[in-house]
Design a protein around this motif. Sequence first.
Motif, PDB file in Angstrom:
ATOM      1  N   LEU A  27       0.826  -1.205   0.000  1.00 55.33           N
ATOM      2  CA  LEU A  27       0.000   0.000   0.000  1.00 55.33           C
ATOM      3  C   LEU A  27       0.860   1.255   0.000  1.00 55.33           C
ATOM      4  CD1 LEU A  27      -2.866   1.243   0.259  1.00 55.33           C
ATOM      5  CD2 LEU A  27      -2.553   1.146   2.742  1.00 55.33           C
ATOM      6  N   VAL A  28       1.899   1.267   0.842  1.00 58.51           N
ATOM      7  CA  VAL A  28       2.735   2.461   0.977  1.00 58.51           C
ATOM      8  C   VAL A  28       3.654   2.645  -0.223  1.00 58.51           C
ATOM      9  CG1 VAL A  28       4.543   3.538   2.372  1.00 58.51           C
ATOM     10  CG2 VAL A  28       2.623   2.395   3.493  1.00 58.51           C
ATOM     11  N   VAL A  29       4.224   1.550  -0.723  1.00 61.20           N
ATOM     12  CA  VAL A  29       5.249   1.639  -1.760  1.00 61.20           C
ATOM     13  C   VAL A  29       4.660   1.658  -3.169  1.00 61.20           C
ATOM     14  CG1 VAL A  29       7.277   0.475  -2.734  1.00 61.20           C
ATOM     15  CG2 VAL A  29       6.941   0.518  -0.263  1.00 61.20           C
ATOM     16  N   VAL A  30       3.529   0.996  -3.379  1.00 59.28           N
ATOM     17  CA  VAL A  30       2.983   0.851  -4.730  1.00 59.28           C
ATOM     18  C   VAL A  30       1.685   1.634  -4.903  1.00 59.28           C
ATOM     19  CG1 VAL A  30       2.139  -0.781  -6.449  1.00 59.28           C
ATOM     20  CG2 VAL A  30       4.060  -1.407  -4.972  1.00 59.28           C
ATOM     21  N   VAL A  31       0.688   1.365  -4.078  1.00 62.49           N
ATOM     22  CA  VAL A  31      -0.654   1.907  -4.302  1.00 62.49           C
ATOM     23  C   VAL A  31      -0.689   3.420  -4.116  1.00 62.49           C
ATOM     24  CG1 VAL A  31      -3.055   1.826  -3.564  1.00 62.49           C
ATOM     25  CG2 VAL A  31      -1.696  -0.282  -3.651  1.00 62.49           C
ATOM     26  N   VAL A  32      -0.145   3.904  -3.003  1.00 59.86           N
ATOM     27  CA  VAL A  32      -0.197   5.351  -2.730  1.00 59.86           C
ATOM     28  C   VAL A  32       0.575   6.156  -3.782  1.00 59.86           C
ATOM     29  CG1 VAL A  32       0.461   7.146  -1.078  1.00 59.86           C
ATOM     30  CG2 VAL A  32      -0.621   5.037  -0.268  1.00 59.86           C
ATOM     31  N   PRO A  33       1.822   5.791  -4.148  1.00 62.60           N
ATOM     32  CA  PRO A  33       2.499   6.545  -5.225  1.00 62.60           C
ATOM     33  C   PRO A  33       1.757   6.484  -6.552  1.00 62.60           C
ATOM     34  CG  PRO A  33       4.096   5.252  -3.974  1.00 62.60           C
ATOM     35  CD  PRO A  33       2.741   4.816  -3.530  1.00 62.60           C
ATOM     36  N   LEU A  34       1.139   5.332  -6.864  1.00 54.45           N
ATOM     37  CA  LEU A  34       0.388   5.222  -8.108  1.00 54.45           C
ATOM     38  C   LEU A  34      -0.809   6.170  -8.113  1.00 54.45           C
ATOM     39  CD1 LEU A  34      -0.139   3.839 -10.816  1.00 54.45           C
ATOM     40  CD2 LEU A  34      -1.378   2.049  -9.569  1.00 54.45           C
ATOM     41  N   LEU A  35      -1.555   6.192  -7.015  1.00 55.88           N
ATOM     42  CA  LEU A  35      -2.701   7.094  -6.927  1.00 55.88           C
ATOM     43  C   LEU A  35      -2.270   8.549  -6.981  1.00 55.88           C
ATOM     44  CD1 LEU A  35      -4.833   5.269  -4.193  1.00 55.88           C
ATOM     45  CD2 LEU A  35      -5.162   5.269  -6.677  1.00 55.88           C
ATOM     46  N   TRP A  36      -1.134   8.855  -6.366  1.00 58.63           N
ATOM     47  CA  TRP A  36      -0.632  10.228  -6.400  1.00 58.63           C
ATOM     48  C   TRP A  36      -0.208  10.616  -7.811  1.00 58.63           C
ATOM     49  CZ3 TRP A  36       4.651  12.517  -5.050  1.00 58.63           C
ATOM     50  CH2 TRP A  36       4.542  13.893  -4.849  1.00 58.63           C
ATOM     51  N   ALA A  37       0.434   9.693  -8.533  1.00 60.14           N
ATOM     52  CA  ALA A  37       0.825   9.967  -9.917  1.00 60.14           C
ATOM     53  C   ALA A  37      -0.401  10.202 -10.793  1.00 60.14           C
ATOM     54  CB  ALA A  37       1.663   8.811 -10.466  1.00 60.14           C
ATOM     55  N   ILE A  38      -1.454   9.414 -10.602  1.00 60.52           N
ATOM     56  CA  ILE A  38      -2.691   9.618 -11.363  1.00 60.52           C
ATOM     57  C   ILE A  38      -3.298  10.982 -11.042  1.00 60.52           C
ATOM     58  CG2 ILE A  38      -5.042   8.772 -11.693  1.00 60.52           C
ATOM     59  CD1 ILE A  38      -3.991   5.956 -11.203  1.00 60.52           C
ATOM     60  N   MET A  39      -3.260  11.360  -9.776  1.00 67.67           N
ATOM     61  CA  MET A  39      -3.787  12.663  -9.380  1.00 67.67           C
ATOM     62  C   MET A  39      -2.992  13.797 -10.017  1.00 67.67           C
ATOM     63  SD  MET A  39      -3.926  14.283  -5.555  1.00 67.67           S
ATOM     64  CE  MET A  39      -2.134  14.486  -5.586  1.00 67.67           C
ATOM     65  N   LEU A  40      -1.659  13.677 -10.042  1.00 72.83           N
ATOM     66  CA  LEU A  40      -0.825  14.721 -10.632  1.00 72.83           C
ATOM     67  C   LEU A  40      -1.018  14.803 -12.141  1.00 72.83           C
ATOM     68  CD1 LEU A  40       2.524  14.177  -8.690  1.00 72.83           C
ATOM     69  CD2 LEU A  40       0.845  15.990  -8.333  1.00 72.83           C
ATOM     70  N   ALA A  41      -1.316  13.660 -12.775  1.00 72.17           N
ATOM     71  CA  ALA A  41      -1.486  13.645 -14.228  1.00 72.17           C
ATOM     72  C   ALA A  41      -2.674  14.490 -14.676  1.00 72.17           C
ATOM     73  CB  ALA A  41      -1.652  12.209 -14.722  1.00 72.17           C
ATOM     74  N   PHE A  42      -3.638  14.708 -13.798  1.00 74.60           N
ATOM     75  CA  PHE A  42      -4.832  15.470 -14.152  1.00 74.60           C
ATOM     76  C   PHE A  42      -4.798  16.884 -13.582  1.00 74.60           C
ATOM     77  CE2 PHE A  42      -6.216  11.101 -14.660  1.00 74.60           C
ATOM     78  CZ  PHE A  42      -6.962  11.160 -15.822  1.00 74.60           C
ATOM     79  N   GLN A  43      -3.619  17.335 -13.155  1.00 70.36           N
ATOM     80  CA  GLN A  43      -3.483  18.684 -12.633  1.00 70.36           C
ATOM     81  C   GLN A  43      -2.316  19.393 -13.305  1.00 70.36           C
ATOM     82  OE1 GLN A  43      -3.806  19.289  -8.359  1.00 70.36           O
ATOM     83  NE2 GLN A  43      -4.444  17.162  -8.078  1.00 70.36           N
ATOM     84  N   ASP A  44      -2.413  20.720 -13.389  1.00 66.45           N
ATOM     85  CA  ASP A  44      -1.327  21.530 -13.952  1.00 66.45           C
ATOM     86  C   ASP A  44      -0.310  21.773 -12.845  1.00 66.45           C
ATOM     87  OD1 ASP A  44       0.283  23.096 -15.464  1.00 66.45           O
ATOM     88  OD2 ASP A  44      -1.014  24.863 -15.413  1.00 66.45           O
ATOM     89  N   VAL A  45       0.602  20.807 -12.685  1.00 69.37           N
ATOM     90  CA  VAL A  45       1.553  20.840 -11.576  1.00 69.37           C
ATOM     91  C   VAL A  45       2.965  20.943 -12.130  1.00 69.37           C
ATOM     92  CG1 VAL A  45       2.424  19.627  -9.550  1.00 69.37           C
ATOM     93  CG2 VAL A  45       0.017  19.432 -10.175  1.00 69.37           C
ATOM     94  N   ARG A  46       3.685  21.919 -11.638  1.00 67.58           N
ATOM     95  CA  ARG A  46       5.106  22.035 -11.921  1.00 67.58           C
ATOM     96  C   ARG A  46       5.865  22.031 -10.607  1.00 67.58           C
ATOM     97  NH1 ARG A  46       6.349  23.500 -17.168  1.00 67.58           N
ATOM     98  NH2 ARG A  46       4.514  23.987 -18.451  1.00 67.58           N
ATOM     99  N   LEU A  47       7.176  21.941 -10.714  1.00 72.91           N
ATOM    100  CA  LEU A  47       7.974  21.840  -9.492  1.00 72.91           C
ATOM    101  C   LEU A  47       7.796  23.055  -8.600  1.00 72.91           C
ATOM    102  CD1 LEU A  47      10.026  20.058  -8.016  1.00 72.91           C
ATOM    103  CD2 LEU A  47      11.850  21.309  -9.198  1.00 72.91           C
ATOM    104  N   ILE A  48       7.566  24.210  -9.210  1.00 76.47           N
ATOM    105  CA  ILE A  48       7.466  25.433  -8.430  1.00 76.47           C
ATOM    106  C   ILE A  48       6.158  25.533  -7.651  1.00 76.47           C
ATOM    107  CG2 ILE A  48       6.424  26.831 -10.252  1.00 76.47           C
ATOM    108  CD1 ILE A  48       8.255  29.122  -9.377  1.00 76.47           C
ATOM    109  N   ASN A  49       5.105  24.861  -8.111  1.00 79.75           N
ATOM    110  CA  ASN A  49       3.812  24.967  -7.431  1.00 79.75           C
ATOM    111  C   ASN A  49       3.288  23.623  -6.945  1.00 79.75           C
ATOM    112  OD1 ASN A  49       3.238  23.852  -9.915  1.00 79.75           O
ATOM    113  ND2 ASN A  49       1.307  24.973 -10.179  1.00 79.75           N
ATOM    114  N   ILE A  50       4.182  22.651  -6.736  1.00 86.50           N
ATOM    115  CA  ILE A  50       3.731  21.330  -6.327  1.00 86.50           C
ATOM    116  C   ILE A  50       3.114  21.347  -4.943  1.00 86.50           C
ATOM    117  CG2 ILE A  50       5.962  20.643  -5.376  1.00 86.50           C
ATOM    118  CD1 ILE A  50       5.382  17.823  -6.460  1.00 86.50           C
TER     119      ILE A  50
END
Length: 305
Positions: A27-50
Amino acid sequence: MRRGRTLPEQEGRAGLALISPTLVITLVVVVVPLLWAIMLAFQDVRLINIRQSGLFGDYTLDNFAYVLAEPGFWSALVNTLVYTVAGTALSIVIGLVAALALRGRFRGRTMVRASILIPYVAPVVAVAFLWETMLNPQYGIVNTWLEEPIAFLTQARGTFLGVEVPVALLTVIAFEAWRYFPFAFLFILARIQALPSELEEAATVDGATPTQRFRYVILPQLWRIIALLSVLRFVFTFTKFDDVYLLTGGGAGTEVVSVRVYNFLTARDDIGASAAQAIVLAVVLVVFLVVYLRFFGGGERGEQG
């Protein structure tokens, strides 16, 4: 035994207690990072405003539209498919040839078999540096055998026997096949060693040639292991990053999607577009796996029927 609790219930609780550490780690190593990556993919996120990104951010499809609209993405996807299919096929073919050549008894067989594993177990940084040195157009040992030096890792196109070929891409494919054929060699050799010798002996008595014995006796019994190797190597190679990046950095026509994701993340600081490309890569891989498993599963059911 406690009152009111049956033996199956106790076994179920014990089993849950035993697998809970693995579930938590997954859950910690696979599921949570995967869900976070999916969330970031649908947002206008750059390093400066992460820091401003979150679960309830502004979701949009702009990242996917931007990624798919860039011509470099489709060329990288084609490179990924060519690199994956060719590297997988070559590694399995070379592993099959090596397993057939080393299945018999001869002096020093154990040492030869152990040396076969060196490309697979050696650190990728070390073997990539070795290939870069050997293929260097100025002082590489390979170019001393050629009439004209070839920049194997920096030349996108070249002419061979009157045909234009992607030099750098073919080089990284050759590296992939050389580095991972021991993986196929181990699987295939183990299966060959388990084959009943009576079948091949009977074919020899019946006058079958070595080619016929391989085609009609050995190969049919290797199809399942070859199919397994194909799907494993396809998955591993499709998402491969380090080999290509260490050899060419994604230049000279060798940019694959995983390298492109890294470049978007580090050079452009565009986290949203990087995550979107990673999601597209994962979706393409899942589609290929579903098609493969349906085809292979249908073959198994047909055999059973």
